[in-house]
Design an enzyme around this catalytic site. Sequence first.
Site, PDB file in Angstrom:
ATOM      1  N   ARG A  42       0.806  -1.228   0.000  1.00 37.39           N
ATOM      2  CA  ARG A  42       0.000   0.000   0.000  1.00 37.39           C
ATOM      3  C   ARG A  42       0.838   1.278   0.000  1.00 37.39           C
ATOM      4  O   ARG A  42       0.316   2.349   0.259  1.00 37.39           O
ATOM      5  CB  ARG A  42      -0.984  -0.023   1.165  1.00 37.39           C
ATOM      6  CG  ARG A  42      -1.925  -1.210   1.065  1.00 37.39           C
ATOM      7  CD  ARG A  42      -3.106  -1.164   1.989  1.00 37.39           C
ATOM      8  NE  ARG A  42      -4.027  -2.215   1.627  1.00 37.39           N
ATOM      9  CZ  ARG A  42      -4.176  -3.363   2.300  1.00 37.39           C
ATOM     10  NH1 ARG A  42      -3.490  -3.591   3.398  1.00 37.39           N
ATOM     11  NH2 ARG A  42      -5.017  -4.279   1.871  1.00 37.39           N
ATOM     12  N   GLY A  79      -3.686 -11.049  11.029  1.00 34.96           N
ATOM     13  CA  GLY A  79      -4.790 -11.243  11.980  1.00 34.96           C
ATOM     14  C   GLY A  79      -5.569 -12.539  11.808  1.00 34.96           C
ATOM     15  O   GLY A  79      -6.296 -12.940  12.720  1.00 34.96           O
ATOM     16  N   GLU A  80      -5.412 -13.188  10.680  1.00 37.05           N
ATOM     17  CA  GLU A  80      -6.121 -14.450  10.450  1.00 37.05           C
ATOM     18  C   GLU A  80      -5.255 -15.652  10.844  1.00 37.05           C
ATOM     19  O   GLU A  80      -5.616 -16.799  10.610  1.00 37.05           O
ATOM     20  CB  GLU A  80      -6.539 -14.549   8.982  1.00 37.05           C
ATOM     21  CG  GLU A  80      -7.902 -13.952   8.677  1.00 37.05           C
ATOM     22  CD  GLU A  80      -8.102 -12.515   9.129  1.00 37.05           C
ATOM     23  OE1 GLU A  80      -7.369 -11.639   8.671  1.00 37.05           O
ATOM     24  OE2 GLU A  80      -8.979 -12.268   9.972  1.00 37.05           O
ATOM     25  N   ARG A 131     -15.356  -1.166   9.053  1.00 36.27           N
ATOM     26  CA  ARG A 131     -15.815  -2.377   8.351  1.00 36.27           C
ATOM     27  C   ARG A 131     -17.254  -2.703   8.723  1.00 36.27           C
ATOM     28  O   ARG A 131     -18.009  -3.260   7.928  1.00 36.27           O
ATOM     29  CB  ARG A 131     -14.930  -3.570   8.759  1.00 36.27           C
ATOM     30  CG  ARG A 131     -13.542  -3.589   8.136  1.00 36.27           C
ATOM     31  CD  ARG A 131     -13.412  -4.608   7.039  1.00 36.27           C
ATOM     32  NE  ARG A 131     -13.288  -5.970   7.463  1.00 36.27           N
ATOM     33  CZ  ARG A 131     -12.182  -6.698   7.416  1.00 36.27           C
ATOM     34  NH1 ARG A 131     -11.051  -6.148   7.043  1.00 36.27           N
ATOM     35  NH2 ARG A 131     -12.186  -7.980   7.742  1.00 36.27           N
ATOM     36  N   SER A 144       0.698  -7.237   9.896  1.00 34.50           N
ATOM     37  CA  SER A 144      -0.417  -7.957   9.287  1.00 34.50           C
ATOM     38  C   SER A 144      -0.364  -9.402   9.742  1.00 34.50           C
ATOM     39  O   SER A 144       0.692  -9.891  10.139  1.00 34.50           O
ATOM     40  CB  SER A 144      -0.312  -7.909   7.763  1.00 34.50           C
ATOM     41  OG  SER A 144      -0.306  -6.580   7.317  1.00 34.50           O
ATOM     42  N   TRP A 166     -12.608  -0.770  -4.428  1.00 36.73           N
ATOM     43  CA  TRP A 166     -11.473  -1.256  -3.622  1.00 36.73           C
ATOM     44  C   TRP A 166     -10.289  -0.290  -3.667  1.00 36.73           C
ATOM     45  O   TRP A 166      -9.186  -0.625  -3.254  1.00 36.73           O
ATOM     46  CB  TRP A 166     -11.059  -2.661  -4.115  1.00 36.73           C
ATOM     47  CG  TRP A 166     -10.488  -3.511  -3.041  1.00 36.73           C
ATOM     48  CD1 TRP A 166      -9.166  -3.824  -2.843  1.00 36.73           C
ATOM     49  CD2 TRP A 166     -11.203  -4.159  -1.979  1.00 36.73           C
ATOM     50  NE1 TRP A 166      -9.031  -4.610  -1.730  1.00 36.73           N
ATOM     51  CE2 TRP A 166     -10.268  -4.846  -1.185  1.00 36.73           C
ATOM     52  CE3 TRP A 166     -12.559  -4.214  -1.624  1.00 36.73           C
ATOM     53  CZ2 TRP A 166     -10.630  -5.573  -0.047  1.00 36.73           C
ATOM     54  CZ3 TRP A 166     -12.926  -4.946  -0.507  1.00 36.73           C
ATOM     55  CH2 TRP A 166     -11.961  -5.619   0.270  1.00 36.73           C
ATOM     56  N   ASP A 193     -15.651 -10.626  12.017  1.00 32.18           N
ATOM     57  CA  ASP A 193     -14.407 -10.155  11.390  1.00 32.18           C
ATOM     58  C   ASP A 193     -14.513  -8.690  10.963  1.00 32.18           C
ATOM     59  O   ASP A 193     -14.041  -8.317   9.896  1.00 32.18           O
ATOM     60  CB  ASP A 193     -13.995 -11.031  10.196  1.00 32.18           C
ATOM     61  CG  ASP A 193     -12.607 -10.670   9.680  1.00 32.18           C
ATOM     62  OD1 ASP A 193     -11.745 -10.302  10.511  1.00 32.18           O
ATOM     63  OD2 ASP A 193     -12.384 -10.739   8.455  1.00 32.18           O
ATOM     64  N   ASN A 212      -9.572  -7.696  13.963  1.00 33.60           N
ATOM     65  CA  ASN A 212     -10.459  -8.610  14.704  1.00 33.60           C
ATOM     66  C   ASN A 212      -9.716  -9.329  15.833  1.00 33.60           C
ATOM     67  O   ASN A 212      -8.530  -9.623  15.711  1.00 33.60           O
ATOM     68  CB  ASN A 212     -11.038  -9.661  13.754  1.00 33.60           C
ATOM     69  CG  ASN A 212      -9.956 -10.510  13.110  1.00 33.60           C
ATOM     70  OD1 ASN A 212      -9.258 -10.067  12.212  1.00 33.60           O
ATOM     71  ND2 ASN A 212      -9.790 -11.749  13.585  1.00 33.60           N
ATOM     72  N   THR A 268       2.192  -4.871   4.709  1.00 38.01           N
ATOM     73  CA  THR A 268       1.682  -4.326   3.450  1.00 38.01           C
ATOM     74  C   THR A 268       1.349  -2.838   3.511  1.00 38.01           C
ATOM     75  O   THR A 268       1.156  -2.209   2.475  1.00 38.01           O
ATOM     76  CB  THR A 268       0.398  -5.072   3.029  1.00 38.01           C
ATOM     77  OG1 THR A 268      -0.520  -5.056   4.120  1.00 38.01           O
ATOM     78  CG2 THR A 268       0.686  -6.512   2.635  1.00 38.01           C
TER      79      THR A 268
HETATM   80 CA    CA Z   1      -9.588  -9.775   9.915  1.00 36.74          CA
END
Ligand code: CA
Length: 588
Positions: free
Chosen positions: A135, A201-202, A344, A199, A490, A321, A279, A179
């Site tokens: 980004r 979070g999942e 979100r 990054s 997006w 999420d 999340n 990112t």
């Molecule tokens: Ca997430």
Amino acid sequence: MKTWKWFATASALALSLTVAQPSLADVSIDDIVKDAETTGDVVSNGLGPQGQRYSALKTVNTGNVAGLVPAWAMSLGGEKMRGQETQPLVKDGVMYITGSYSRAWAIDTKTGREIWQYDARLPEGILPCCDVINRGGALIKDKFIFGTLDAKLVALDAKTGKVVWTKKIDDFKAGYSYTAAPLVVPSEKHGPLIVTGVSGGEFGIVGRIEARKADDGELVWSRPTIEGHMGTLNGKESTMTGKKNATWPGDLWQTGGGATWLGGTYDPETKLIFMGTGNPAPWNSHMRPGDNLYSCSRLALDPETGEIKWHFQTTPNDGWDFDGVNEVVSFDLNGTKAAATADRNGYFYVLNRENGKFIGGYPFVKNISWAKGLDKDGRPIYVPENRPGNPTKSKDGKKGDSIFAVPSFLGGKNWMPIAYSKDTKLFYIPSNEWGMDLWNEPVTYKKGAAYLGAGFTIKPIFDDHIGSLKAMDPATGEVKWEYKNRAPLWGGILTTGGGLVFFGTPEGDLKAMDAASGKELWAFNTGSGIVGSPVTWEQDGEQFISVVSGWGGAVPLWGGEVAKTVAHLNQGGMVWTFKLPKQTAQKN
Ligand code: CA
Ligand code: CA
């Protein structure tokens, strides 16, 4: 005498050659703090650390934007054409961009010719959740700094593209990656600081925010975003984030998520860094009763120490999420030092940026199903039956009751940044109208493996559009106008003193709308979907507008039924730069 003459001539020639070349980047912390006011350069993500994405330039305006034409385009080349979510930076005739697979370029803004290219040469086994995007980078002094998918921070010599220093952020095998565009902030004690997040979070990582010295990348402080974890300052433990087990039961806080994957903004007036957190992990909220601080929150931090000055949680005990990472944009609301953020979860929040107090909150997407609204403090009023069910209470113990929730987990708004116009006093929000089937499943943490405990399918909710660009009044929540787009939006927004709003679509168009009315005034198809953020700057009396085109990002990977509707869109990777032909510019 002859020798001297020859030397003088050669020196003059060398000097003239030097002048003709783009000059060396030298970006001071003052240039960054004042970036929003200086229209000749773009030296920060957000066109100013406040993140308004507003330029006062009006050479290109509602009366002549129809005449905008390409000045040059440059390909990002190779086999690495994926989503391009970068925002260009521009200083002294040089543009700096990042691209898919952790690459970076310097480009001559006059000709579009490449000056240098850097390729991070990623290892096997990286774990990016949502495409191999980047980004954008940061400029400070003579360096261009950006993060890589194997969770490193790389500082390049802005003139040559050669590596000056590299710092490991964390272990990519555990799911960490990077990112976001780094944020550069002033600090009285430490000099300019590079502020970054993480990054992942999942994957059950723990989010944190870190500040490093710009000169050598040395870590100054770190602040975990989940309660119970210790921060650091100058190489020693500082303070604990929150209070252990106050809002997290048992041991789940140890792999509690709260990824800080979108980077931050900075407000020079209050001297605060604003960062959002993702999340709580896993997605299955029945495993972690409580608010789960500081997941799904906005945090204000002191740049000198990394201490949390205030927090505002948008989705306590998140079960959908609804990452709360979205950018916090400083603005003046009738004399109040305010900040706005579009979450979100589908709500647009206006906060007092001095103390984090809730001023107002408004839905910016339709048919929100998980909450009835917000209470006087901005806390959601939940619809209990729209929380996905507890799998341990299901018949087979394997799948909890499925619900249909709006918005989908990709959000009313995802990463793509909003913009604020000082002229119209409106926020421009790139949003998406969609929902999801969502259910919970049992899950246990395993290093480097997805840590969700949920299954899902994203679905459209309207026949003719998902994308929706809205102009919203932050004083009232009134939507002044809406532009509907078939594919999900997006990319980021840019607004200008010329009364314009620029943004790209996955269908490939860069569009210009009248900021007051929403009327479409110009569009140009770039050949691939746009998921990046446009910028504008002035050079030699001309106004330029640039955007990086290249379809990708999370939608094709996570979009469920929606992914099928965008499968035909072409990939790419191209920087496009536009201006008015000289006679058109002079007429106005
Ligand atoms: Ca997430
Ligand atoms: Ca500037």
